[in-house]
Motif scaffolding. Structure first.
Motif, PDB file in Angstrom:
ATOM      1  N   GLU A 161       0.827  -1.200   0.000  1.00 46.29           N
ATOM      2  CA  GLU A 161       0.000   0.000   0.000  1.00 46.29           C
ATOM      3  C   GLU A 161       0.869   1.260   0.000  1.00 46.29           C
ATOM      4  O   GLU A 161       0.550   2.248  -0.678  1.00 46.29           O
ATOM      5  N   GLU A 162       1.965   1.232   0.754  1.00 49.53           N
ATOM      6  CA  GLU A 162       2.856   2.392   0.779  1.00 49.53           C
ATOM      7  C   GLU A 162       3.502   2.597  -0.586  1.00 49.53           C
ATOM      8  O   GLU A 162       3.624   3.723  -1.080  1.00 49.53           O
ATOM      9  N   ALA A 163       3.911   1.497  -1.217  1.00 52.23           N
ATOM     10  CA  ALA A 163       4.503   1.598  -2.550  1.00 52.23           C
ATOM     11  C   ALA A 163       3.501   2.175  -3.540  1.00 52.23           C
ATOM     12  O   ALA A 163       3.848   3.012  -4.391  1.00 52.23           O
ATOM     13  N   MET A 164       2.236   1.749  -3.440  1.00 50.85           N
ATOM     14  CA  MET A 164       1.205   2.277  -4.336  1.00 50.85           C
ATOM     15  C   MET A 164       0.982   3.770  -4.098  1.00 50.85           C
ATOM     16  O   MET A 164       0.734   4.522  -5.046  1.00 50.85           O
ATOM     17  N   TRP A 165       1.065   4.187  -2.862  1.00 48.82           N
ATOM     18  CA  TRP A 165       0.885   5.608  -2.539  1.00 48.82           C
ATOM     19  C   TRP A 165       1.941   6.447  -3.263  1.00 48.82           C
ATOM     20  O   TRP A 165       1.619   7.445  -3.930  1.00 48.82           O
ATOM     21  N   PHE A 166       3.196   6.022  -3.150  1.00 47.66           N
ATOM     22  CA  PHE A 166       4.270   6.761  -3.818  1.00 47.66           C
ATOM     23  C   PHE A 166       4.136   6.683  -5.334  1.00 47.66           C
ATOM     24  O   PHE A 166       4.346   7.672  -6.042  1.00 47.66           O
ATOM     25  N   ALA A 167       3.781   5.505  -5.842  1.00 47.93           N
ATOM     26  CA  ALA A 167       3.676   5.333  -7.300  1.00 47.93           C
ATOM     27  C   ALA A 167       2.537   6.155  -7.876  1.00 47.93           C
ATOM     28  O   ALA A 167       2.677   6.757  -8.952  1.00 47.93           O
ATOM     29  N   SER A 168       1.417   6.207  -7.165  1.00 45.32           N
ATOM     30  CA  SER A 168       0.267   6.981  -7.652  1.00 45.32           C
ATOM     31  C   SER A 168       0.604   8.462  -7.719  1.00 45.32           C
ATOM     32  O   SER A 168       0.277   9.158  -8.693  1.00 45.32           O
ATOM     33  N   ARG A 169       1.265   8.966  -6.682  1.00 38.00           N
ATOM     34  CA  ARG A 169       1.618  10.384  -6.649  1.00 38.00           C
ATOM     35  C   ARG A 169       2.701  10.712  -7.686  1.00 38.00           C
ATOM     36  O   ARG A 169       2.727  11.823  -8.231  1.00 38.00           O
ATOM     37  N   GLU A 171       2.924   9.253 -10.610  1.00 42.78           N
ATOM     38  CA  GLU A 171       2.281   9.268 -11.921  1.00 42.78           C
ATOM     39  C   GLU A 171       1.471  10.542 -12.159  1.00 42.78           C
ATOM     40  O   GLU A 171       1.486  11.095 -13.274  1.00 42.78           O
ATOM     41  N   ASP A 172       0.789  11.038 -11.124  1.00 45.16           N
ATOM     42  CA  ASP A 172      -0.074  12.209 -11.367  1.00 45.16           C
ATOM     43  C   ASP A 172       0.626  13.529 -11.067  1.00 45.16           C
ATOM     44  O   ASP A 172       0.036  14.596 -11.191  1.00 45.16           O
ATOM     45  N   GLY A 173       1.898  13.475 -10.656  1.00 42.41           N
ATOM     46  CA  GLY A 173       2.676  14.697 -10.504  1.00 42.41           C
ATOM     47  C   GLY A 173       2.758  15.236  -9.091  1.00 42.41           C
ATOM     48  O   GLY A 173       3.466  16.222  -8.859  1.00 42.41           O
ATOM     49  N   ARG A 174       2.051  14.626  -8.136  1.00 38.50           N
ATOM     50  CA  ARG A 174       2.098  15.130  -6.764  1.00 38.50           C
ATOM     51  C   ARG A 174       3.363  14.730  -6.021  1.00 38.50           C
ATOM     52  O   ARG A 174       3.710  15.353  -5.002  1.00 38.50           O
ATOM     53  N   GLY A 175       4.043  13.693  -6.495  1.00 37.01           N
ATOM     54  CA  GLY A 175       5.209  13.182  -5.782  1.00 37.01           C
ATOM     55  C   GLY A 175       6.421  13.055  -6.674  1.00 37.01           C
ATOM     56  O   GLY A 175       6.373  13.330  -7.879  1.00 37.01           O
ATOM     57  N   GLU A 176       7.508  12.625  -6.067  1.00 39.51           N
ATOM     58  CA  GLU A 176       8.748  12.481  -6.821  1.00 39.51           C
ATOM     59  C   GLU A 176       8.691  11.272  -7.743  1.00 39.51           C
ATOM     60  O   GLU A 176       7.953  10.314  -7.493  1.00 39.51           O
ATOM     61  N   PRO A 177       9.442  11.302  -8.804  1.00 42.73           N
ATOM     62  CA  PRO A 177       9.432  10.182  -9.755  1.00 42.73           C
ATOM     63  C   PRO A 177       9.921   8.888  -9.106  1.00 42.73           C
ATOM     64  O   PRO A 177      10.800   8.904  -8.243  1.00 42.73           O
ATOM     65  N   ASP A 191      -0.700  -0.906 -17.750  1.00 46.38           N
ATOM     66  CA  ASP A 191       0.271   0.073 -18.239  1.00 46.38           C
ATOM     67  C   ASP A 191       0.321   1.362 -17.439  1.00 46.38           C
ATOM     68  O   ASP A 191       1.070   2.283 -17.800  1.00 46.38           O
ATOM     69  N   SER A 192      -0.462   1.468 -16.355  1.00 46.77           N
ATOM     70  CA  SER A 192      -0.430   2.705 -15.566  1.00 46.77           C
ATOM     71  C   SER A 192      -0.952   2.444 -14.166  1.00 46.77           C
ATOM     72  O   SER A 192      -1.683   1.472 -13.916  1.00 46.77           O
ATOM     73  N   MET A 193      -0.582   3.341 -13.257  1.00 47.09           N
ATOM     74  CA  MET A 193      -1.124   3.256 -11.910  1.00 47.09           C
ATOM     75  C   MET A 193      -2.625   3.520 -11.914  1.00 47.09           C
ATOM     76  O   MET A 193      -3.368   2.921 -11.132  1.00 47.09           O
ATOM     77  N   TYR A 194      -3.067   4.415 -12.797  1.00 41.47           N
ATOM     78  CA  TYR A 194      -4.503   4.670 -12.879  1.00 41.47           C
ATOM     79  C   TYR A 194      -5.249   3.375 -13.180  1.00 41.47           C
ATOM     80  O   TYR A 194      -6.285   3.078 -12.576  1.00 41.47           O
ATOM     81  N   ALA A 195      -4.733   2.596 -14.128  1.00 42.01           N
ATOM     82  CA  ALA A 195      -5.390   1.340 -14.482  1.00 42.01           C
ATOM     83  C   ALA A 195      -5.382   0.369 -13.308  1.00 42.01           C
ATOM     84  O   ALA A 195      -6.364  -0.360 -13.078  1.00 42.01           O
ATOM     85  N   LEU A 196      -4.292   0.355 -12.524  1.00 44.36           N
ATOM     86  CA  LEU A 196      -4.228  -0.527 -11.364  1.00 44.36           C
ATOM     87  C   LEU A 196      -5.199  -0.074 -10.282  1.00 44.36           C
ATOM     88  O   LEU A 196      -5.908  -0.902  -9.677  1.00 44.36           O
ATOM     89  N   ILE A 197      -5.260   1.226 -10.034  1.00 46.45           N
ATOM     90  CA  ILE A 197      -6.196   1.759  -9.042  1.00 46.45           C
ATOM     91  C   ILE A 197      -7.628   1.399  -9.421  1.00 46.45           C
ATOM     92  O   ILE A 197      -8.421   0.949  -8.587  1.00 46.45           O
ATOM     93  N   GLU A 198      -7.960   1.588 -10.686  1.00 44.63           N
ATOM     94  CA  GLU A 198      -9.311   1.279 -11.159  1.00 44.63           C
ATOM     95  C   GLU A 198      -9.611  -0.210 -10.999  1.00 44.63           C
ATOM     96  O   GLU A 198     -10.691  -0.593 -10.534  1.00 44.63           O
ATOM     97  N   ALA A 199      -8.656  -1.055 -11.362  1.00 44.89           N
ATOM     98  CA  ALA A 199      -8.876  -2.501 -11.284  1.00 44.89           C
ATOM     99  C   ALA A 199      -9.073  -2.958  -9.846  1.00 44.89           C
ATOM    100  O   ALA A 199      -9.929  -3.816  -9.561  1.00 44.89           O
ATOM    101  N   LEU A 200      -8.312  -2.395  -8.922  1.00 44.08           N
ATOM    102  CA  LEU A 200      -8.480  -2.748  -7.506  1.00 44.08           C
ATOM    103  C   LEU A 200      -9.797  -2.203  -6.961  1.00 44.08           C
ATOM    104  O   LEU A 200     -10.532  -2.893  -6.256  1.00 44.08           O
ATOM    105  N   HIS A 201     -10.099  -0.973  -7.298  1.00 48.12           N
ATOM    106  CA  HIS A 201     -11.304  -0.325  -6.779  1.00 48.12           C
ATOM    107  C   HIS A 201     -12.576  -1.020  -7.258  1.00 48.12           C
ATOM    108  O   HIS A 201     -13.542  -1.177  -6.499  1.00 48.12           O
TER     109      HIS A 201
END
Length: 324
Positions: A161-169, A171-177, A191-201
């Protein structure tokens, strides 16, 4: 058959249960395996019923009745607080599987399996994280290990979950690469964190599968990713914080004492994690002796049972030899 069981050892985790009937001389008379033990999900009665199926198979295989068992040593997942241990002990006593019953959190089984005497500290990191310690006079050290509300951080699910938090931010520009924005969804063919978030949600990927991302985190860190490496270092700090506090509570911080590491994350022997744990322990608990436990936790439950019955050292040794 004239066979008596000295100890009925039970190691019940979230995903599986192991039972061993141990004779007075340390011989394993029978074993059985059952499903997971989750009283918070199904209730104590139903969870103990599931234990009962494995227990009855072990007794039947050995050809003995429960009345011949001297002691039940049960190390159970979800027995995180002393009040929960007491409730579960009462439930097991009502089943009549042995003349006496002792219930402990399942982390104690991993600790006892990894030490020659009931003395030392264990940190277990699997789906979650926990730490316990014990000394021969009966004193113990432990943490509630309920999750974030009890100050815990780490475990495979928490890391994911922590890794996803950093990865999501990232991808959308809120966090460091971080390469995690690519490697985490890539694990599921996305192919993206957005797709993973959607699939989990939306449940297209079961949320429980997020623990699969912990090895991806370690691999990404091993490849040099700064964010992933930072999370691995943070886990090492958490492991050492728990171990050093437990050692201190038991008066073992200044003595040569075992620190046993167990659970799927620590048993995987990730080099960065191992090296950082060793470095931090050398500074905070320089006399600690670290080992990764490989023995079955049901061995630990059995040894705790033999401790309770006052079995001789050779009996302990005979039991341990059968799990070598």
């Amino acid at each position: 058959m004239g066979v008596n069981g000295s100890v009925l050892a039970i190691d019940a985790g979230n995903s599986k249960t192991d039972v061993a009937l141990i004779g007075a001389d340390g011989t394993v008379l029978s074993t059985a395996r059952g499903g997971g033990f989750q009283p918070p999900v199904v209730g104590i009665g139903t969870a103990v019923d599931a234990l009962g199926a494995a227990v009855e198979r072990a007794l039947a295989t050995a050809g003995v009745g429960a009345e011949t068992v001297a002691h039940v040593s049960a190390c159970l997942a979800n027995a995180d607080l002393p009040v929960e241990e007491a409730q579960l002990a009462e439930a097991l006593e009502a089943r009549g599987w042995g003349r006496t019953v002792e219930v402990r959190n399942d982390t104690f089984a991993i600790l006892r399996a990894g030490v020659d005497e009931p003395r030392g500290v264990a940190v277990v990191c699997g789906a979650g994280i926990n730490c316990v310690g014990m000394v021969p006079d009966g004193r113990t050290a432990r943490f509630p290990a309920i999750g974030r509300i009890s100050g815990d951080w780490g475990g495979g699910s928490g890391l994911a979950e922590e890794a996803m938090w950093f990865a999501s931010r990232a991808e959308d520009g809120r966090g460091e690469p971080t390469e995690l924005a690519r490697t985490l969804p890539g694990h599921f063919g996305l192919d993206s964190m957005y797709a993973l978030i959607e699939a989990l949600h939306l449940g297209r990927i079961e949320f429980e599968r997020r623990h699969e991302l912990a090895p991806v985190l370690f691999a990404t860190g091993a490849a040099g990713d700064k964010v992933a490496r930072g999370l691995v270092d943070r886990l090492a700090e958490e492991v050492v914080a728990m171990a050093s506090v437990a050692l201190s509570r038991l008066g073992l911080l200044g003595e040569r004492a075992p620190v046993v590491l167990g659970g799927s994350v620590l048993a995987a022997r990730h080099p960065q994690l191992d090296d950082r744990i060793a470095e931090l322990l050398a500074a905070r608990a320089p006399k600690a002796v670290v080992r990764v436990v490989k023995e079955s936790p049901v061995l630990g439950a059995g040894l705790l049972g033999l401790d309770h019955t006052g079995a001789a050292p050779e009996v302990h040794g005979r039991l341990r030899a059968q799990y070598a």
